[in-house]
Scaffold this motif. Sequence first.
Motif, PDB file in Angstrom:
ATOM      1  N   ASP A  52     -64.999 -20.023 -66.014  1.00  0.00           N
ATOM      2  CA  ASP A  52     -63.739 -20.697 -66.094  1.00  0.00           C
ATOM      3  C   ASP A  52     -64.270 -22.129 -66.464  1.00  0.00           C
ATOM      4  O   ASP A  52     -65.085 -22.786 -66.029  1.00  0.00           O
ATOM      5  CB  ASP A  52     -63.214 -20.931 -64.395  1.00  0.00           C
ATOM      6  CG  ASP A  52     -62.750 -19.419 -64.084  1.00  0.00           C
ATOM      7  OD1 ASP A  52     -62.628 -18.591 -64.959  1.00  0.00           O
ATOM      8  OD2 ASP A  52     -62.719 -19.264 -62.806  1.00  0.00           O
ATOM      9  N   LYS A  65     -59.039 -22.434 -67.761  1.00  0.00           N
ATOM     10  CA  LYS A  65     -58.721 -21.425 -68.792  1.00  0.00           C
ATOM     11  C   LYS A  65     -60.094 -20.420 -68.761  1.00  0.00           C
ATOM     12  O   LYS A  65     -61.014 -21.036 -68.460  1.00  0.00           O
ATOM     13  CB  LYS A  65     -58.907 -22.048 -70.047  1.00  0.00           C
ATOM     14  CG  LYS A  65     -58.438 -21.444 -71.273  1.00  0.00           C
ATOM     15  CD  LYS A  65     -58.238 -22.083 -72.460  1.00  0.00           C
ATOM     16  CE  LYS A  65     -57.570 -21.395 -73.656  1.00  0.00           C
ATOM     17  NZ  LYS A  65     -56.521 -20.471 -73.420  1.00  0.00           N
ATOM     18  N   LYS A  66     -59.865 -19.387 -69.097  1.00  0.00           N
ATOM     19  CA  LYS A  66     -61.096 -18.309 -69.329  1.00  0.00           C
ATOM     20  C   LYS A  66     -61.702 -18.253 -70.660  1.00  0.00           C
ATOM     21  O   LYS A  66     -60.873 -18.647 -71.637  1.00  0.00           O
ATOM     22  CB  LYS A  66     -60.633 -16.911 -69.204  1.00  0.00           C
ATOM     23  CG  LYS A  66     -60.006 -16.569 -67.765  1.00  0.00           C
ATOM     24  CD  LYS A  66     -61.265 -16.527 -66.829  1.00  0.00           C
ATOM     25  CE  LYS A  66     -60.741 -16.065 -65.326  1.00  0.00           C
ATOM     26  NZ  LYS A  66     -61.610 -16.113 -64.366  1.00  0.00           N
ATOM     27  N   SER A  78     -59.518 -17.275 -74.013  1.00  0.00           N
ATOM     28  CA  SER A  78     -58.522 -16.562 -73.997  1.00  0.00           C
ATOM     29  C   SER A  78     -57.108 -17.185 -74.504  1.00  0.00           C
ATOM     30  O   SER A  78     -57.113 -18.518 -74.386  1.00  0.00           O
ATOM     31  CB  SER A  78     -58.410 -15.911 -72.706  1.00  0.00           C
ATOM     32  OG  SER A  78     -58.210 -16.907 -71.717  1.00  0.00           O
ATOM     33  N   ASP A  79     -55.909 -16.530 -74.490  1.00  0.00           N
ATOM     34  CA  ASP A  79     -54.595 -16.998 -74.899  1.00  0.00           C
ATOM     35  C   ASP A  79     -53.941 -17.560 -73.566  1.00  0.00           C
ATOM     36  O   ASP A  79     -53.086 -18.348 -73.516  1.00  0.00           O
ATOM     37  CB  ASP A  79     -53.746 -16.222 -75.582  1.00  0.00           C
ATOM     38  CG  ASP A  79     -54.299 -15.826 -76.880  1.00  0.00           C
ATOM     39  OD1 ASP A  79     -54.931 -16.923 -77.653  1.00  0.00           O
ATOM     40  OD2 ASP A  79     -53.889 -14.762 -77.403  1.00  0.00           O
ATOM     41  N   ASP A  80     -54.732 -17.020 -72.324  1.00  0.00           N
ATOM     42  CA  ASP A  80     -53.899 -17.548 -70.947  1.00  0.00           C
ATOM     43  C   ASP A  80     -54.575 -18.836 -70.683  1.00  0.00           C
ATOM     44  O   ASP A  80     -55.624 -19.153 -70.898  1.00  0.00           O
ATOM     45  CB  ASP A  80     -54.388 -16.371 -69.916  1.00  0.00           C
ATOM     46  CG  ASP A  80     -53.949 -15.092 -70.368  1.00  0.00           C
ATOM     47  OD1 ASP A  80     -52.719 -14.872 -71.029  1.00  0.00           O
ATOM     48  OD2 ASP A  80     -54.762 -13.998 -69.877  1.00  0.00           O
ATOM     49  N   ILE A  81     -53.498 -19.700 -70.139  1.00  0.00           N
ATOM     50  CA  ILE A  81     -53.881 -20.789 -69.484  1.00  0.00           C
ATOM     51  C   ILE A  81     -53.109 -20.864 -68.113  1.00  0.00           C
ATOM     52  O   ILE A  81     -51.871 -20.581 -68.049  1.00  0.00           O
ATOM     53  CB  ILE A  81     -53.489 -21.965 -70.520  1.00  0.00           C
ATOM     54  CG1 ILE A  81     -54.292 -23.049 -69.947  1.00  0.00           C
ATOM     55  CG2 ILE A  81     -52.324 -22.055 -70.604  1.00  0.00           C
ATOM     56  CD1 ILE A  81     -54.315 -24.338 -70.913  1.00  0.00           C
ATOM     57  N   GLU A  82     -53.722 -21.647 -67.299  1.00  0.00           N
ATOM     58  CA  GLU A  82     -53.120 -21.924 -65.995  1.00  0.00           C
ATOM     59  C   GLU A  82     -52.936 -23.349 -65.830  1.00  0.00           C
ATOM     60  O   GLU A  82     -54.066 -24.071 -65.613  1.00  0.00           O
ATOM     61  CB  GLU A  82     -54.042 -21.122 -64.771  1.00  0.00           C
ATOM     62  CG  GLU A  82     -54.271 -19.640 -64.920  1.00  0.00           C
ATOM     63  CD  GLU A  82     -55.365 -19.260 -64.092  1.00  0.00           C
ATOM     64  OE1 GLU A  82     -56.084 -19.885 -63.524  1.00  0.00           O
ATOM     65  OE2 GLU A  82     -55.560 -17.785 -63.985  1.00  0.00           O
ATOM     66  N   SER A  83     -51.826 -23.793 -65.727  1.00  0.00           N
ATOM     67  CA  SER A  83     -51.475 -25.305 -65.439  1.00  0.00           C
ATOM     68  C   SER A  83     -51.910 -25.325 -63.926  1.00  0.00           C
ATOM     69  O   SER A  83     -51.741 -24.758 -63.147  1.00  0.00           O
ATOM     70  CB  SER A  83     -50.090 -25.708 -65.819  1.00  0.00           C
ATOM     71  OG  SER A  83     -49.825 -25.314 -67.035  1.00  0.00           O
ATOM     72  N   TYR A  97     -51.507 -23.522 -58.959  1.00  0.00           N
ATOM     73  CA  TYR A  97     -51.545 -23.145 -60.201  1.00  0.00           C
ATOM     74  C   TYR A  97     -50.336 -22.631 -60.543  1.00  0.00           C
ATOM     75  O   TYR A  97     -49.280 -22.076 -59.789  1.00  0.00           O
ATOM     76  CB  TYR A  97     -52.572 -21.897 -60.327  1.00  0.00           C
ATOM     77  CG  TYR A  97     -53.985 -22.260 -59.859  1.00  0.00           C
ATOM     78  CD1 TYR A  97     -54.618 -22.580 -61.102  1.00  0.00           C
ATOM     79  CD2 TYR A  97     -54.410 -21.915 -58.794  1.00  0.00           C
ATOM     80  CE1 TYR A  97     -56.035 -23.149 -60.809  1.00  0.00           C
ATOM     81  CE2 TYR A  97     -55.710 -22.077 -58.455  1.00  0.00           C
ATOM     82  CZ  TYR A  97     -56.740 -22.810 -59.483  1.00  0.00           C
ATOM     83  OH  TYR A  97     -57.918 -22.983 -59.199  1.00  0.00           O
ATOM     84  N   THR A  99     -48.347 -20.350 -63.959  1.00  0.00           N
ATOM     85  CA  THR A  99     -48.234 -19.852 -65.184  1.00  0.00           C
ATOM     86  C   THR A  99     -46.724 -19.357 -65.431  1.00  0.00           C
ATOM     87  O   THR A  99     -45.826 -19.575 -64.863  1.00  0.00           O
ATOM     88  CB  THR A  99     -49.014 -18.302 -65.294  1.00  0.00           C
ATOM     89  OG1 THR A  99     -48.567 -17.339 -64.154  1.00  0.00           O
ATOM     90  CG2 THR A  99     -50.615 -18.853 -64.904  1.00  0.00           C
ATOM     91  N   SER A 102     -46.347 -16.495 -62.527  1.00  0.00           N
ATOM     92  CA  SER A 102     -46.608 -16.737 -61.084  1.00  0.00           C
ATOM     93  C   SER A 102     -47.056 -18.406 -60.941  1.00  0.00           C
ATOM     94  O   SER A 102     -47.267 -18.845 -61.653  1.00  0.00           O
ATOM     95  CB  SER A 102     -47.638 -15.819 -60.753  1.00  0.00           C
ATOM     96  OG  SER A 102     -47.966 -15.744 -59.753  1.00  0.00           O
TER      97      SER A 102
END
Length: 141
Positions: A52, A65-66, A78-83, A97, A99, A102
């Motif tokens: 992370d 971000k992963k 990865s394309d995923d991001i957690e604000s 968090y 996204t 969620s």
Amino acid sequence: MKRWYYLLFVFLFQCSDSPEDMIPNLSGYWEIEKVVLPDGTERTYSISLTIDYISINDSLKGFRKKLKPNLDGSYEASDDIESLELKTVDNKLLIEYTTALSTWTERVLKAEENVLHLKNDANTTYIYKRYEPLNITHEQT
């Protein structure tokens, strides 16, 4: 008299892990080391394929971000991001968090230079260690 020592101990313990002291240690690369479930069951991760990356700015906002580390020291993201946003509630440091799908909150139990403990709303504790990048060099012959 014992009660006063107990109160002093509790006061000192609470002051040593104040939210403001933990914030500077959150940013950086973290590798999951162990997960402790609400029933006390532990799952240890000897090898983790992802890490992370947490970035926090001066306004206490940022992202997680992963990343997948490569042998040459680079990362695949990865394309995923957690604000995320840091908040202090009742002298507890929380990470909120967000996204597209969620929102959730984790409590920062400990954030030191090389150790990070987070607890989610389901009472699961995540224990991280500071990630040390692989540095494999190839000699030319």
